[in-house]
Design an enzyme around this catalytic site. Structure first.
Site, PDB file in Angstrom:
ATOM      1  N   CYS A   2       0.872  -1.175   0.000  1.00 48.61           N
ATOM      2  CA  CYS A   2       0.000   0.000   0.000  1.00 48.61           C
ATOM      3  C   CYS A   2       0.908   1.223   0.000  1.00 48.61           C
ATOM      4  CB  CYS A   2      -0.866   0.043   1.249  1.00 48.61           C
ATOM      5  SG  CYS A   2      -1.896  -1.414   1.453  1.00 48.61           S
ATOM      6  N   ARG A  27       1.136   1.783  -6.033  1.00 48.88           N
ATOM      7  CA  ARG A  27       1.348   0.800  -4.962  1.00 48.88           C
ATOM      8  C   ARG A  27       0.046   0.139  -4.516  1.00 48.88           C
ATOM      9  NH1 ARG A  27       6.273   1.533  -2.337  1.00 48.88           N
ATOM     10  NH2 ARG A  27       5.447   0.470  -0.503  1.00 48.88           N
ATOM     11  N   TRP A  75      -3.829  -1.563  -1.234  1.00 50.78           N
ATOM     12  CA  TRP A  75      -3.810  -2.799  -2.017  1.00 50.78           C
ATOM     13  C   TRP A  75      -4.200  -3.861  -1.006  1.00 50.78           C
ATOM     14  CZ3 TRP A  75      -3.514  -4.329  -6.906  1.00 50.78           C
ATOM     15  CH2 TRP A  75      -3.216  -5.667  -7.164  1.00 50.78           C
ATOM     16  N   ASN A 101       1.196   0.214   5.879  1.00 49.71           N
ATOM     17  CA  ASN A 101       1.639  -0.549   4.706  1.00 49.71           C
ATOM     18  C   ASN A 101       2.397  -1.752   5.226  1.00 49.71           C
ATOM     19  OD1 ASN A 101       2.706  -1.459   2.242  1.00 49.71           O
ATOM     20  ND2 ASN A 101       4.511  -0.155   2.477  1.00 49.71           N
ATOM     21  N   GLY A 102       1.917  -2.948   4.876  1.00 50.98           N
ATOM     22  CA  GLY A 102       2.600  -4.164   5.328  1.00 50.98           C
ATOM     23  C   GLY A 102       1.588  -5.230   5.694  1.00 50.98           C
ATOM     24  N   GLU A 475       8.520 -21.514 -17.915  1.00 54.30           N
ATOM     25  CA  GLU A 475       8.309 -20.118 -17.523  1.00 54.30           C
ATOM     26  C   GLU A 475       9.423 -19.226 -18.087  1.00 54.30           C
ATOM     27  OE1 GLU A 475       6.093 -18.327 -16.614  1.00 54.30           O
ATOM     28  OE2 GLU A 475       6.970 -16.584 -15.645  1.00 54.30           O
ATOM     29  N   LYS A 479       8.860 -16.031 -20.562  1.00 59.63           N
ATOM     30  CA  LYS A 479       9.377 -14.694 -20.224  1.00 59.63           C
ATOM     31  C   LYS A 479      10.163 -14.133 -21.394  1.00 59.63           C
ATOM     32  CE  LYS A 479       7.673 -13.574 -17.658  1.00 59.63           C
ATOM     33  NZ  LYS A 479       6.635 -14.149 -16.872  1.00 59.63           N
ATOM     34  N   GLU A 482       7.884 -13.364 -24.581  1.00 59.10           N
ATOM     35  CA  GLU A 482       6.884 -12.294 -24.499  1.00 59.10           C
ATOM     36  C   GLU A 482       7.503 -10.900 -24.452  1.00 59.10           C
ATOM     37  OE1 GLU A 482       4.323 -12.190 -20.983  1.00 59.10           O
ATOM     38  OE2 GLU A 482       5.913 -13.098 -19.797  1.00 59.10           O
ATOM     39  N   HIS A 498      13.022 -36.856 -29.886  1.00 59.50           N
ATOM     40  CA  HIS A 498      11.831 -37.361 -30.564  1.00 59.50           C
ATOM     41  C   HIS A 498      11.305 -36.370 -31.593  1.00 59.50           C
ATOM     42  CE1 HIS A 498      11.824 -40.849 -28.001  1.00 59.50           C
ATOM     43  NE2 HIS A 498      11.994 -40.052 -26.958  1.00 59.50           N
ATOM     44  N   LYS A 596      -2.201  -6.765 -19.363  1.00 61.34           N
ATOM     45  CA  LYS A 596      -1.905  -7.300 -18.031  1.00 61.34           C
ATOM     46  C   LYS A 596      -2.999  -8.253 -17.572  1.00 61.34           C
ATOM     47  CE  LYS A 596       0.490  -7.727 -14.294  1.00 61.34           C
ATOM     48  NZ  LYS A 596       1.596  -8.686 -14.413  1.00 61.34           N
TER      49      LYS A 596
HETATM   50  C1  F6R Z   1       3.144 -13.871 -18.474  1.00 59.65           C
HETATM   51  C2  F6R Z   1       1.884 -13.500 -17.875  1.00 59.65           C
HETATM   52  C3  F6R Z   1       0.670 -14.239 -18.280  1.00 59.65           C
HETATM   53  C4  F6R Z   1      -0.249 -14.458 -17.085  1.00 59.65           C
HETATM   54  C5  F6R Z   1      -1.600 -15.045 -17.556  1.00 59.65           C
HETATM   55  C6  F6R Z   1      -2.516 -15.316 -16.387  1.00 59.65           C
HETATM   56  O1  F6R Z   1       4.192 -13.100 -17.975  1.00 59.65           O
HETATM   57  O2  F6R Z   1       1.822 -12.605 -17.071  1.00 59.65           O
HETATM   58  O3  F6R Z   1       0.975 -15.435 -18.897  1.00 59.65           O
HETATM   59  O4  F6R Z   1       0.383 -15.316 -16.186  1.00 59.65           O
HETATM   60  O5  F6R Z   1      -2.221 -14.167 -18.442  1.00 59.65           O
HETATM   61  O6  F6R Z   1      -2.840 -14.140 -15.730  1.00 59.65           O
HETATM   62  P1  F6R Z   1      -3.397 -14.170 -14.263  1.00 59.65           P
HETATM   63  O7  F6R Z   1      -2.342 -14.748 -13.405  1.00 59.65           O
HETATM   64  O8  F6R Z   1      -3.717 -12.739 -13.945  1.00 59.65           O
HETATM   65  O9  F6R Z   1      -4.631 -15.037 -14.279  1.00 59.65           O
END
Ligand code: F6R
Length: 601
Positions: A2, A27, A75, A101-102, A475, A479, A482, A498, A596
């Protein structure tokens, strides 16, 4: 995470608080509030929603006028975002008002004690506990009281406190959450972060761990835990406001990568009590789990499956959330469906949750956003306390999802008797060490940066590994692709032969994740095979396991138990993706074609 802010001086306080909160909205932004010292009264205004809602609320409100006040942008961690759970939180008599905050780990214990003393709680927050606790211990001196309260609190906190008996001062204390204090020509200002204060000053004091400060219009006095006065020097900041919001980093992604030790600690510590993992209300009698999620959250789920199966011997299946309802999963009343999501709003994950409930499964959400749809609709919820994640590519939320799976696996293994108490204690001790080990990796970014400079022009990158190393590779590969737009694939190393090995040619970059002692030799055989086809191999292994003779390049992570390696191996690979994307001049925080929160199916 927060944001808190406070001001005491000669200027009207409300505009200063609102302006500071605007700068702290990154935040947290699910609710906001302010409290003003108005004579012998403390006036509180707070509301659910973004800061704009609070601004509308106080517009033209003559009640919120004064020169001393505190503010908060939230948050949510304890209790959904609503007016009552918003900060500031007030004590029973209204004599004390707190912004926080915490995360207070022992808030339930403290709450029960206060309940026994007749205190009533109107919010679900851990912060209301602090407000009542201050009142409980208060004997006429707010500084003494806060120092006393500090000794009762476990967890992380930066607190700004107003006391109606001391209307001309703000008292602040902190542990494990940031708090900065600034001196401006017309008064004193404090906040969780520098951007909130840059308009007024560029010279700041940092409040140290478990230190207290009393701010008045003319003075700032610092105290240690024994109430000894401390002398401090200021530090000067030249950043512009934009850079300051990113904590001086160029991108939110790097800021969030570096926040991982704190985020993992805040995620695990509320669930550890007396050396054991603890989950309130989480039932145990399931014989089958499904883990369903999208993207990185799905990758966390693959690791979750592996460790729950290993430690708790429960059968777990993973399914992409976008496929879950078409896969006709076998669900009985003894099935628990776990939905993993940072945002709690991903359309496919929400649809999978609703489908599972419809079929009669119990549902558990592992979610970062309190009050999100998935958090509200699931039967049980475990929150990852990563704080707001702004970069599109997830880093800290993913690490916190792994941390929750470790807690769950240790908890289930202990309760089902598949691991004995000694094994559970050893695992828990090691889990508590993970944040420090992540910190150590983050302290040595240069080698990763150097390797990125050698490979940023790559056309294809292959990540290979076995077991958990393979899961970590999934993963790492996501990363990289993307944010750098480099084609990349993760392969179970034994599966390469294979088909996919046909793609390996001279100078293809292969990242060999080799952190499992058990599987190390087997993985090195796969490395030899790709090297024989001309690949350049970057090996990632534990410190002390020199692999320069087998691999062309090497990266090292601190040694840990095999089950925890994914929490460490992902860190240099997040950094690698970051530096590669940066060297390619790309928009790291907002990669093309991505959002996002994905709210379409
Ligand atoms: C990759 C990324 C996405 C999310 C996916 C699920 O860096 O951020 O692959 O992991 O869109 O999103 P959430 O976790 O918000 O359901």
């Amino acid at each position: 995470m927060c944001g808190i802010v406070g001001y005491v001086g000669t200027k009207e306080v409300t505009p200063i608080l609102l302006d500071g909160l605007t700068r702290l909205e990154y935040r947290g932004y699910d609710s906001a509030g302010i409290a003003i010292s108005a004579g012998d009264e403390l006036v509180v205004r707070k509301t659910k929603g973004r800061l704009a809602v609070l601004k509308d609320l106080v517009q033209g409100d003559t009640g919120v006028s004064g020169n001393v006040g505190i503010g908060h942008t939230r948050w949510a961690t304890h209790g959904e975002p609503n007016d009552v759970n918003s900060h500031p939180q007030e004590s029973r008599s209204g004599k004390f008002v707190v912004v926080h905050n915490g995360v207070i780990d022992n808030y339930l214990e403290l709450k029960n004690k206060l309940l026994r003393h007749g205190y009533e709680f109107i919010s679900e927050t851990d912060t209301e506990v602090i407000a009542h606790l201050i009142e409980y211990y208060y004997k006429g001196d707010i500084l003494d009281t806060l120092i006393r309260v500090q000794n009762k609190l476990e967890g992380s906190y930066a607190l700004g406190v107003l006391c109606a008996d001391a209307p001309d001062q703000i008292t602040v204390i902190r542990k494990d959450s940031p708090l900065i204090i600034g001196e401006c020509p017309h008064g004193k200002i404090m906040a969780s972060d520098i951007p909130a204060m840059l308009k007024y000053t560029r010279d700041f004091y940092e409040l140290g761990e478990k230190e207290t400060a009393v701010l008045t219009k003319d003075s700032i006095t610092f105290y240690d835990i024994n109430k000894e006065e401390l002398q401090k020097d200021t530090f000067h900041v030249d950043w512009d406001i934009d850079a300051a919001e990113k904590g001086g980093f160029e991108h939110f992604m790097m800021k969030e990568i570096t926040e991982q030790p704190r985020a993992v600690t805040d995620t695990i510590s509320p669930h550890i009590r007396d050396g054991k993992v603890f989950f309130e209300d989480l039932p145990l009698g399931f014989d089958k789990f499904y883990i369903t999620a999208c993207g990185s959250a799905y990758h966390a789920g693959i690791i979750g499956k592996n460790i729950i199966q290993q430690l708790a011997r429960i059968s777990v299946e993973t399914e992409l959330a976008s496929e879950f309802r078409y896969a006709n999963p076998i669900i009985t009343e003894n099935t628990l469906v776990i939905i993993v999501s940072q945002s709690g709003e991903t359309a496919d994950s929400l649809a999978a949750l609703r489908y599972a409930k419809d079929k009669g499964a119990a549902t558990l959400a592992i979610v970062n956003v309190v009050g999100s749809s998935i958090a509200k609709e699931a039967d049980y919820v475990i929150f990852t306390n990563a704080g707001p994640e702004i970069a599109v590519a997830t880093t800290k939320a993913y690490s916190c999802q792994l941390a929750v799976f470790y807690l769950l696996a240790i908890h289930l293994g202990t309760e089902r008797g598949t691991i004995d108490a000694e094994h559970a204690a050893r695992l828990l001790d090691e889990l508590k060490e993970i944040p420090a080990k992540i910190e150590k990796i983050l302290g040595d970014k240069e080698q990763v940066q150097f390797l990125a400079s050698r490979h940023y022009a790559a056309k294809d990158v292959f990540f290979i590994g076995r077991g958990l190393d393979y899961a970590a590779g999934l993963e790492a590969s996501l990363k990289l692709k993307e944010i750098s737009y480099i084609h990349s694939e993760a392969y179970a190393a034994g599966e390469l032969k294979h088909g996919t090995i046909a793609l390996i040619e001279k100078d293809s970059l292969v990242v060999a994740i080799a952190t499992s002692e058990k599987l190390f030799d087997k993985l090195m055989s796969n490395v030899m095979v790709v090297k024989a086809r001309g690949a350049q191999v970057l090996g990632l292994t534990w410190e002390g396991n020199g692999i320069e003779s087998t691999c062309d390049f090497a990266l090292y992570i601190p040694k840990t138990e095999d089950v925890f390696t994914p929490s460490l191996s992902i860190i240099p690979l997040q950094l690698f993706s970051y530096y590669v994307a940066s060297m390619r001049g790309l928009d790291i925080d907002k990669p093309r074609n991505l959002a996002k929160s994905v709210t379409i199916e």
